[in-house]
Design an enzyme around this catalytic site. Structure first.
Site, PDB file in Angstrom:
ATOM      1  N   THR A 381       0.886  -1.165   0.000  1.00  0.00           N
ATOM      2  CA  THR A 381       0.000   0.000   0.000  1.00  0.00           C
ATOM      3  C   THR A 381       0.921   1.210   0.000  1.00  0.00           C
ATOM      4  O   THR A 381       2.114   1.065   0.235  1.00  0.00           O
ATOM      5  CB  THR A 381      -0.894  -0.049   1.269  1.00  0.00           C
ATOM      6  OG1 THR A 381      -1.802  -1.126   1.138  1.00  0.00           O
ATOM      7  CG2 THR A 381      -1.670   1.208   1.527  1.00  0.00           C
ATOM      8  N   ASN A 401      -4.102  -3.428  -2.526  1.00  0.00           N
ATOM      9  CA  ASN A 401      -4.119  -4.476  -1.518  1.00  0.00           C
ATOM     10  C   ASN A 401      -2.805  -5.249  -1.552  1.00  0.00           C
ATOM     11  O   ASN A 401      -1.802  -4.755  -1.095  1.00  0.00           O
ATOM     12  CB  ASN A 401      -5.327  -5.405  -1.642  1.00  0.00           C
ATOM     13  CG  ASN A 401      -5.498  -6.233  -0.370  1.00  0.00           C
ATOM     14  OD1 ASN A 401      -5.074  -5.797   0.693  1.00  0.00           O
ATOM     15  ND2 ASN A 401      -6.071  -7.411  -0.468  1.00  0.00           N
ATOM     16  N   SER A 452     -11.436  -1.584   5.786  1.00  0.00           N
ATOM     17  CA  SER A 452     -10.012  -1.296   5.576  1.00  0.00           C
ATOM     18  C   SER A 452      -9.358  -0.985   6.909  1.00  0.00           C
ATOM     19  O   SER A 452     -10.029  -0.633   7.882  1.00  0.00           O
ATOM     20  CB  SER A 452      -9.898  -0.079   4.661  1.00  0.00           C
ATOM     21  OG  SER A 452      -8.557   0.348   4.558  1.00  0.00           O
ATOM     22  N   GLY A 479       0.612  -1.385   5.528  1.00  0.00           N
ATOM     23  CA  GLY A 479       0.944  -2.462   6.473  1.00  0.00           C
ATOM     24  C   GLY A 479      -0.221  -3.357   6.840  1.00  0.00           C
ATOM     25  O   GLY A 479      -0.145  -4.072   7.843  1.00  0.00           O
ATOM     26  N   GLY A 480      -1.314  -3.331   6.069  1.00  0.00           N
ATOM     27  CA  GLY A 480      -2.444  -4.223   6.364  1.00  0.00           C
ATOM     28  C   GLY A 480      -2.919  -4.029   7.794  1.00  0.00           C
ATOM     29  O   GLY A 480      -3.113  -2.895   8.248  1.00  0.00           O
TER      30      GLY A 480
HETATM   31  O1  DON Z   1      -7.367  -1.524   3.126  1.00  0.00           O
HETATM   32  C1  DON Z   1      -6.645  -2.233   3.802  1.00  0.00           C
HETATM   33  O2  DON Z   1      -6.624  -2.217   5.008  1.00  0.00           O
HETATM   34  C2  DON Z   1      -5.677  -3.157   3.099  1.00  0.00           C
HETATM   35  N1  DON Z   1      -6.145  -3.439   1.781  1.00  0.00           N
HETATM   36  C3  DON Z   1      -4.341  -2.505   3.094  1.00  0.00           C
HETATM   37  C4  DON Z   1      -3.280  -3.410   2.593  1.00  0.00           C
HETATM   38  C5  DON Z   1      -1.948  -2.945   2.984  1.00  0.00           C
HETATM   39  O3  DON Z   1      -1.751  -1.998   3.671  1.00  0.00           O
HETATM   40  C6  DON Z   1      -0.824  -3.730   2.538  1.00  0.00           C
HETATM   41  N2  DON Z   1       0.408  -2.995   2.824  1.00  0.00           N
HETATM   42  N3  DON Z   1       1.449  -3.196   3.182  1.00  0.00           N
END
Ligand code: DON
Length: 585
Positions: A381, A401, A452, A479-480
């Site tokens: 991201t 994503n 999200s 960072g998910g």
């Molecule tokens: O929207 C979200 O929370 C996830 N799709 C974000 C994914 C993400 O941050 C991956 N990154 N390192």
């Protein structure tokens, strides 16, 4: 507020064995304006727009499109995100340009006949994509809040796509991603059909350049014009779900940010469909009852314990209650209630973890939690922060994503589609790759936005009247599931522990998300501290521990601070990525 006591002797003992901080560079300084992003070419694009007379939104739009060219693993026009804007008068807007499930999506679309999740269907390939929102979001921001024209803001991105940019070793390595190899158009563009790019080569994207030119002329073409037809035709012949009607129905939502207070600061942050803001505020509300520096130094076991216990509790609520606000009603007021936070605090024992399995929500605050399903969040991201010479601020996080999204490039148009459908719950009760378990509010439904964790945030002083409040920090990260704790940790590092923005960006990260019941730490997190946390009863998961090729880091926090004394802008670029930049003038 009464501050909770912590056994004194133990605190003294623990506070003496502080983590060895990594030496951090000083923040980048500027007197007028600042742009901080994960890619130096994108930072320079934003800076050029500011110098041309654009405001922070123009610069953010320029960066958003430029990252779609130079950081294709996450920068995008085929994904979606959130833009938080605070104008010079103090007014705020939260632009939600998150992807939406296509009309053909259904609750069990990723399950086989036996009801099992079909591995990879929601993460790779044609069925993984939601209806992209980035073009609509960036164009909406530009039209309503920018000063220049969309064509001006897009010019740097078009130039980067047409003339190319020089690849670094890290970028070259990323382009080897297996998910790109699977799809001929992606393999052709990003991998030259197996003749992989080398560091130092110039990477040109003519198809993307012409797509960007068409968007500059008419962004609506992406949703209602010839380009929409091209996207829908590609989807239909390749087995995707997105139709012309889905594209035509896409709308940006201008939502009200959520706000809360922390130690004299006002936190302006992301409302649903981000879970980020409310979980951030709930965590900080719990922590506001402690005097963290008295408890121990930054990242000492005693502090990590209290912060982790706050995260554990807020993530429990996240999983049970949150989803798309247009589809589910959520107890946000209750989650942000200081009395609720205070009740949670009474369940926290200093220097000791609470097992997640034993955690009981304080009675009398929240509605009963709906039953549990599952969802996914994950791994690439981009966040960028901008402040202009008038003090207008933009905090933007957007994503495909996973790294390179679904891996699918739309033929002839040169851009990747997202795999954001994976952020929905695919099946009840099954933890995802991140171990996240979430509620029915986040089940798949046509036209719905997946929950999200992205948490673009702005921090101001706490004026009684918002116009009097002074801008202090702009931040966010990828960072998910770790996004929210990284944003929280940066705020705590700065507000409680006095780190500057560069030190905060660079400080070793830790994360807890309720389930799995483990304290995740970056590889660089000091071992003497994790040893003490283990003795206290924590299960520690050190990222990339047994893989010498894995740097064991997560996130990419890009921050700006405003020096309250001089008004100078201080940029903190996350040193975990070597091609980013804080650029100011
Ligand atoms: O929207 C979200 O929370 C996830 N799709 C974000 C994914 C993400 O941050 C991956 N990154 N390192």
């Amino acid at each position: 507020m009464r501050l909770l006591p912590v056994p004194h002797l133990l605190v003294t003992l623990l506070a003496t064995s502080l983590p060895a901080q990594q030496p951090s560079l000083a923040p980048t300084r500027a007197t007028h304006a600042m742009v901080v992003t994960i890619h130096h070419d994108a930072s320079d694009a934003g800076l050029a727009i500011l110098k041309q007379g654009g405001n922070a939104v123009d610069a953010a739009v320029a960066v958003g499109f430029a990252l779609a060219v130079v950081f294709p693993q996450a920068g995008n026009i085929g994904g979606g995100g959130f833009m938080l804007i605070r104008d010079r008068s103090g007014k705020t807007h939260f632009l939600d340009y998150r992807e939406k499930a296509p009309a053909a999506a259904s609750r069990d679309m990723y399950l086989d006949a036996q009801g099992n999740v079909i591995k990879g269907l929601s993460t790779v390939g044609q069925k993984a994509s939601g209806v992209p929102g980035s073009v609509a979001g960036l164009a909406y921001a530009q039209k309503h809040f920018g000063k220049l024209t969309l064509a001006q803001d897009l010019a740097p991105a078009i130039r980067l796509a047409e003339e190319g940019f020089v690849l670094s070793p890290g970028e070259v390595a990323n382009l080897h991603a297996a998910r790109l190899t699977q799809f001929p158009e992606s393999a052709r563009i990003y991998q030259r059909n197996g003749d992989f790019y080398q560091a130092g080569e110039t990477f040109k994207q003519p198809d993307l350049a012409s797509t960007l030119k068409r968007i500059a002329a008419n962004p609506d073409d992406f949703y209602r014009g010839a380009m929409a037809k091209q996207i829908a035709d590609f989807e239909s012949r390749s087995g995707g779900l997105i139709t012309s009607a889905d594209l035509a129905a896409y709308q940006v939502k201008d939502r009200k940010p959520i706000t809360g207070d922390y130690h004299g600061y006002r936190i302006i942050t992301s409302p649903p469909p981000s879970s980020g803001g409310i979980v951030l505020l709930e965590s900080l509300n719990i922590l506001t009852g402690y005097d963290l520096p008295k408890v121990g130094a930054d990242r000492s076991p005693a502090q990590v314990n209290l912060i982790t216990e706050a995260f554990r509790r807020a993530y429990m609520d996240r999983g049970d209650y949150l989803g798309d606000p247009d589809f589910a009603s959520m107890p946000l007021k209750q989650m942000a209630d200081p009395k609720y936070a205070s009740a949670w605090r009474k369940t926290i024992t200093p220097l000791k973890p609470t097992a997640s399995a034993d955690l009981v929500r304080p009675a009398g605050f929240m509605p009963p939690a709906p039953k549990l399903p599952e969802t996914h969040e994950s791994t690439e991201t981009a966040h960028f922060s901008v402040v202009d010479a008038d003090g207008m601020a933009v905090s933007n996080t957007y994503t495909l994503n996973f790294l390179f999204g679904s891996g699918v490039t739309v033929e002839g148009l040169g851009f990747l589609l997202n795999d954001e459908m994976d952020d929905f719950a695919s099946k009840m009760g099954v933890p995802n790759g991140f171990g996240l378990i979430q509620g029915p509010a986040n089940a798949i439904a046509p036209g719905k936005r997946p929950l999200s964790a992205m948490t673009p945030t702005i921090v101001t002083t706490k004026g009684h009247w918002y116009r009097r409040a002074k801008l202090r920090y702009v931040l966010g990260t990828p960072g998910g599931s770790t996004i929210i704790t990284t944003v929280a940790n940066n705020i705590i590092s700065i507000v409680d522990n006095g780190l500057d923005v560069q030190q905060a960006a660079d400080a070793p990260r830790f994360h807890h998300q309720y389930l799995p019941d483990e304290l995740q730490v970056e590889k660089r997190f000091p071992i003497n501290i994790t040893d003490q946390l283990k003795t206290m009863g924590y299960t520690i998961k050190r990222s990339g521990e047994f893989d010498e090729n894995n740097p064991g880091v997560w996130g990419d926090c890009e921050l700006i601070a405003i020096d309250p004394k001089t008004g100078e802008l201080l940029g903190g670029h996350d040193s975990r990525r070597d091609f980013g930049k804080a650029a100011g003038y």
